[in-house]
Design a protein around this motif. Structure first.
Motif: not given
Length: 146
Positions: A98-125
């Protein structure tokens, strides 16, 4: 080598996001932007609520169930659901959208990468990171719009 890449990637995503958020808060505060309180309180209140939810549910982590050591450096017991790392990046991303759409979208994209890393890393389902993302997005939107 694989474990080092996973751990480094996890840190390279997590730390900058946690640094960007307070910077944006400070910019909003010192510029007198009326959105300051929404950007501060929405994520803060929802973070506390998610932390309480995790304690109440107290779901075991994959390495507790399987006995297999996680790739990510983690030895916490329980409190796997929902992923607080993933929740945090998504609540910040959806709030900052709501402050900066490009920043929000970018953070959501890297959030998806983080989610995958947390599963691959064996700390989350997968359910932990999916729930963390959904709760984060909804919390960020509600916190900003209310």
């Amino acid at each position: 080598m694989y474990a080092k890449v996973i751990n480094l990637s996890n840190r390279l995503i997590t730390y900058p996001v946690y640094a960007i958020y307070p910077v944006i808060i400070m910019v909003l505060l010192f510029s007198g932007d009326s959105r300051f309180w929404r950007v501060l309180l929405g994520p803060l209140i929802s973070f506390v609520l998610v932390s309480l939810l995790r304690r109440f549910i107290d779901a075991p982590r994959p390495y507790e169930v399987t006995g297999k050591a996680p790739i990510l450096n983690k030895d916490t017991k329980g409190q796997s659901f929902p992923s607080r790392h993933v929740f945090s990046i998504f609540v910040i991303a959806s709030t900052l959208y709501f402050i900066s759409r490009p920043l929000g979208v970018f953070l959501m994209l890297i959030g998806c990468v983080l989610a995958v890393l947390r599963v691959i890393g064996g700390v989350h389902y997968p359910r932990d990171v999916i729930a963390g993302a959904i709760i984060g997005i909804l919390s960020g939107m509600l916190g900003f719009l209310l």
